[in-house]
Enzyme design. Structure first.
Site, PDB file in Angstrom:
ATOM      1  N   LYS A   1      -4.050  -1.087  16.074  1.00 22.17           N
ATOM      2  CA  LYS A   1      -4.767  -0.335  15.036  1.00 22.17           C
ATOM      3  C   LYS A   1      -5.928   0.469  15.633  1.00 22.17           C
ATOM      4  CE  LYS A   1      -2.316  -1.452  11.435  1.00 22.17           C
ATOM      5  NZ  LYS A   1      -1.593  -0.435  10.663  1.00 22.17           N
TER       6      LYS A   1
ATOM      7  N   ASP B   1      13.351   3.714  10.072  1.00 23.36           N
ATOM      8  CA  ASP B   1      12.646   2.751  10.911  1.00 23.36           C
ATOM      9  C   ASP B   1      11.708   3.583  11.774  1.00 23.36           C
ATOM     10  OD1 ASP B   1      11.807   1.089  13.014  1.00 23.36           O
ATOM     11  OD2 ASP B   1      13.622  -0.137  12.871  1.00 23.36           O
TER      12      ASP B   1
ATOM     13  N   ILE C   1       0.839  -1.209   0.000  1.00 24.66           N
ATOM     14  CA  ILE C   1       0.000   0.000   0.000  1.00 24.66           C
ATOM     15  C   ILE C   1       0.871   1.255   0.000  1.00 24.66           C
ATOM     16  CG2 ILE C   1      -1.641   1.318   1.417  1.00 24.66           C
ATOM     17  CD1 ILE C   1      -2.824  -1.401   2.350  1.00 24.66           C
TER      18      ILE C   1
ATOM     19  N   ASN D   1       2.185   4.705   7.292  1.00 24.18           N
ATOM     20  CA  ASN D   1       1.673   3.475   6.678  1.00 24.18           C
ATOM     21  C   ASN D   1       2.352   2.211   7.192  1.00 24.18           C
ATOM     22  OD1 ASN D   1       0.607   1.755   4.267  1.00 24.18           O
ATOM     23  ND2 ASN D   1       2.838   1.641   4.091  1.00 24.18           N
TER      24      ASN D   1
ATOM     25  N   TYR E   1      -2.299  -6.838  16.989  1.00 25.13           N
ATOM     26  CA  TYR E   1      -2.510  -6.053  15.761  1.00 25.13           C
ATOM     27  C   TYR E   1      -3.782  -5.221  15.899  1.00 25.13           C
ATOM     28  CZ  TYR E   1      -3.096  -5.061  10.758  1.00 25.13           C
ATOM     29  OH  TYR E   1      -3.245  -4.438   9.550  1.00 25.13           O
TER      30      TYR E   1
ATOM     31  N   ILE F   1      -6.561  -6.072   1.483  1.00 26.34           N
ATOM     32  CA  ILE F   1      -5.969  -5.446   0.297  1.00 26.34           C
ATOM     33  C   ILE F   1      -4.815  -6.358  -0.133  1.00 26.34           C
ATOM     34  CG2 ILE F   1      -4.867  -3.379  -0.646  1.00 26.34           C
ATOM     35  CD1 ILE F   1      -7.731  -2.874   0.466  1.00 26.34           C
TER      36      ILE F   1
ATOM     37  N   PRO G   1       1.980  -7.861  -0.500  1.00 27.60           N
ATOM     38  CA  PRO G   1       2.882  -8.929  -0.043  1.00 27.60           C
ATOM     39  C   PRO G   1       2.616  -9.373   1.398  1.00 27.60           C
ATOM     40  CG  PRO G   1       4.110  -7.278  -1.258  1.00 27.60           C
ATOM     41  CD  PRO G   1       2.727  -6.732  -1.102  1.00 27.60           C
TER      42      PRO G   1
HETATM   43  P1  NAP Z   1       3.460  -4.841   3.532  1.00 24.39           P
HETATM   44  O1  NAP Z   1       3.243  -5.310   2.151  1.00 24.39           O
HETATM   45  O2  NAP Z   1       3.900  -5.850   4.549  1.00 24.39           O
HETATM   46  O3  NAP Z   1       4.465  -3.594   3.517  1.00 24.39           O
HETATM   47  C1  NAP Z   1       4.844  -2.990   4.715  1.00 24.39           C
HETATM   48  C2  NAP Z   1       6.159  -2.262   4.520  1.00 24.39           C
HETATM   49  O4  NAP Z   1       6.467  -1.640   5.786  1.00 24.39           O
HETATM   50  C3  NAP Z   1       7.329  -3.189   4.174  1.00 24.39           C
HETATM   51  O5  NAP Z   1       8.107  -2.626   3.158  1.00 24.39           O
HETATM   52  C4  NAP Z   1       8.092  -3.263   5.490  1.00 24.39           C
HETATM   53  O6  NAP Z   1       9.485  -3.430   5.298  1.00 24.39           O
HETATM   54  C5  NAP Z   1       7.841  -1.888   6.086  1.00 24.39           C
HETATM   55  N1  NAP Z   1       8.088  -1.854   7.522  1.00 24.39           N
HETATM   56  C6  NAP Z   1       7.840  -2.802   8.456  1.00 24.39           C
HETATM   57  N2  NAP Z   1       8.259  -2.400   9.651  1.00 24.39           N
HETATM   58  C7  NAP Z   1       8.790  -1.154   9.500  1.00 24.39           C
HETATM   59  C8  NAP Z   1       9.384  -0.209  10.378  1.00 24.39           C
HETATM   60  N3  NAP Z   1       9.554  -0.473  11.687  1.00 24.39           N
HETATM   61  N4  NAP Z   1       9.766   0.986   9.869  1.00 24.39           N
HETATM   62  C9  NAP Z   1       9.629   1.253   8.555  1.00 24.39           C
HETATM   63  N5  NAP Z   1       9.095   0.398   7.670  1.00 24.39           N
HETATM   64  C10 NAP Z   1       8.670  -0.803   8.137  1.00 24.39           C
HETATM   65  O7  NAP Z   1       2.115  -4.212   4.154  1.00 24.39           O
HETATM   66  P2  NAP Z   1       0.792  -3.610   3.430  1.00 24.39           P
HETATM   67  O8  NAP Z   1      -0.177  -4.714   3.245  1.00 24.39           O
HETATM   68  O9  NAP Z   1       1.167  -2.745   2.302  1.00 24.39           O
HETATM   69  O10 NAP Z   1       0.225  -2.730   4.642  1.00 24.39           O
HETATM   70  C11 NAP Z   1       0.524  -1.363   4.787  1.00 24.39           C
HETATM   71  C12 NAP Z   1      -0.293  -0.816   5.964  1.00 24.39           C
HETATM   72  O11 NAP Z   1      -1.685  -1.071   5.742  1.00 24.39           O
HETATM   73  C13 NAP Z   1       0.055  -1.486   7.299  1.00 24.39           C
HETATM   74  O12 NAP Z   1      -0.015  -0.549   8.346  1.00 24.39           O
HETATM   75  C14 NAP Z   1      -1.054  -2.502   7.467  1.00 24.39           C
HETATM   76  O13 NAP Z   1      -1.298  -2.844   8.812  1.00 24.39           O
HETATM   77  C15 NAP Z   1      -2.235  -1.754   6.862  1.00 24.39           C
HETATM   78  N6  NAP Z   1      -3.304  -2.640   6.426  1.00 24.39           N
HETATM   79  C16 NAP Z   1      -3.102  -3.536   5.414  1.00 24.39           C
HETATM   80  C17 NAP Z   1      -4.158  -4.370   5.041  1.00 24.39           C
HETATM   81  C18 NAP Z   1      -4.022  -5.368   3.923  1.00 24.39           C
HETATM   82  O14 NAP Z   1      -4.946  -6.142   3.723  1.00 24.39           O
HETATM   83  N7  NAP Z   1      -2.910  -5.396   3.196  1.00 24.39           N
HETATM   84  C19 NAP Z   1      -5.390  -4.291   5.704  1.00 24.39           C
HETATM   85  C20 NAP Z   1      -5.530  -3.385   6.738  1.00 24.39           C
HETATM   86  C21 NAP Z   1      -4.492  -2.548   7.089  1.00 24.39           C
HETATM   87  P3  NAP Z   1      10.184  -4.871   5.554  1.00 24.39           P
HETATM   88  O15 NAP Z   1       9.731  -5.729   4.431  1.00 24.39           O
HETATM   89  O16 NAP Z   1      11.633  -4.547   5.565  1.00 24.39           O
HETATM   90  O17 NAP Z   1       9.648  -5.345   6.890  1.00 24.39           O
END
Ligand code: NAP
Length: 265
Positions: free
Chosen positions: A161, A59, A17, A86, A157, A192, A195
């Site tokens: 949130k 970070d 995202i 994010n 989690y 969504i 990865p």
């Molecule tokens: P994602 O694909 O796992 O991407 C998250 C990114 O954040 C990764 O590049 C990760 O890097 C980085 N990250 C993790 N810990 C970090 C830190 N301490 N400081 C800086 N960067 C960090 O996640 P996503 O699905 O895009 O989700 C993005 C946001 O949307 C999150 O807050 C998630 O909770 C929220 N969300 C997602 C969904 C969904 O269905 N996808 C639903 C509800 C909410 P590394 O790979 O190096 O760890």
């Protein structure tokens, strides 16, 4: 070019995202700081934006890093208009560990809150300080559907949130009290396809069936797309949404509109 002339910082923007939001912001004319702990992918995203942008290692748990980066941005551009908090983790990144309220360890609980909640607290804190340079800005916190309902198997989690949802409102009210034109809103996505889901979906023959099972209670019966989240982020970042603050927007295929227990007819 709805974000022309604006300077944005997006956390966790190396993939998923966050990457989509960074790309969408750049396409709308913003200078985007792509930040992440993943330097390799983050740098690639930043260099492929097709408009001015930059990668910075951040970070979100590291207060000194927030302080330094936001100060550098204000020094360089004279402004920081948009911060998207994010970056987030589920707690299952290194495999399954119990996250239910009875068996979760304090260590596992804290680890999730450090990134998802402390990271957002720091992001809001340094966004407000940086936005004082112009007195204006938009802070967008990515919460989750899980911040609105309980999730027994992922309680840390869900708790983190929910706290993000509430802190967003405190930030919005504080900025208004301070006579700043700094708005703060939360987005609540659900399912969504990013990865983050890969460990749960796998790439075997069961993938399609597993995906269908995950969204069987979602009224639109499909996963959402990162671009469907970043479109809303653009709206919240732009001046079009000047009267929106302290609010929350669900992007969940309709799941929070009702309950799985509701009769079909
Ligand atoms: P994602 O694909 O796992 O991407 C998250 C990114 O954040 C990764 O590049 C990760 O890097 C980085 N990250 C993790 N810990 C970090 C830190 N301490 N400081 C800086 N960067 C960090 O996640 P996503 O699905 O895009 O989700 C993005 C946001 O949307 C999150 O807050 C998630 O909770 C929220 N969300 C997602 C969904 C969904 O269905 N996808 C639903 C509800 C909410 P590394 O790979 O190096 O760890």
């Amino acid at each position: 070019m709805r974000l022309k002339g604006k300077v944005a910082l997006v956390t966790g923007a190396a993939r998923g995202i966050g990457e989509s939001i960074a790309r969408h912001f750049a396409a709308e004319g913003a200078f985007v700081y792509v930040t992440d702990t993943d330097q390799g992918n983050g740098q690639q995203v930043a260099s492929s934006l097709g408009s001015p942008g930059s990668f910075a290692l951040l970070d979100v748990r590291d207060e000194a890093a927030w302080q330094q980066l936001t100060a550098t941005i204000v020094e360089t551009h004279g402004r920081l208009d948009i911060v998207v908090n994010n970056a987030g983790i589920t707690g299952f990144e290194d495999g399954f560990v119990p996250h239910d309220p009875e068996h979760a360890t304090l260590e596992a609980w804290r680890k999730v809150h450090e990134t998802n909640l402390d990271g957002v607290f720091l992001g809001c804190k340094y966004a407000i300080k940086a936005m004082r340079a112009t007195g204006e800005g938009s802070i967008i916190n990515i919460s989750s559907r899980s911040g609105i309902v309980g999730i027994p198997t992922a309680s840390a989690y869900a708790s983190s949130k929910a706290a993000v949802r509430n802190h967003t409102k405190s930030v919005a009210l504080y900025c208004a009290q301070q006579n700043l034109k700094v708005r703060c809103n939360s987005i609540h996505p659900a399912a969504i396809l990013t990865p983050m889901w890969e460990p749960m979906l796998g790439d075997g023959p069961e993938r399609e069936a597993t995906m269908a099972a995950f969204v069987q209670d979602t009224p639109l019966r499909r996963f959402g797309l990162p671009k469907e989240v970043s479109a809303v982020a653009v709206m919240l970042a732009s001046d079009e949404s000047g009267y929106l603050t302290g609010t929350e927007i669900n992007i969940d295929g309709g799941i929070l509109a009702g309950s799985a227990g509701a009769p079909a007819q």
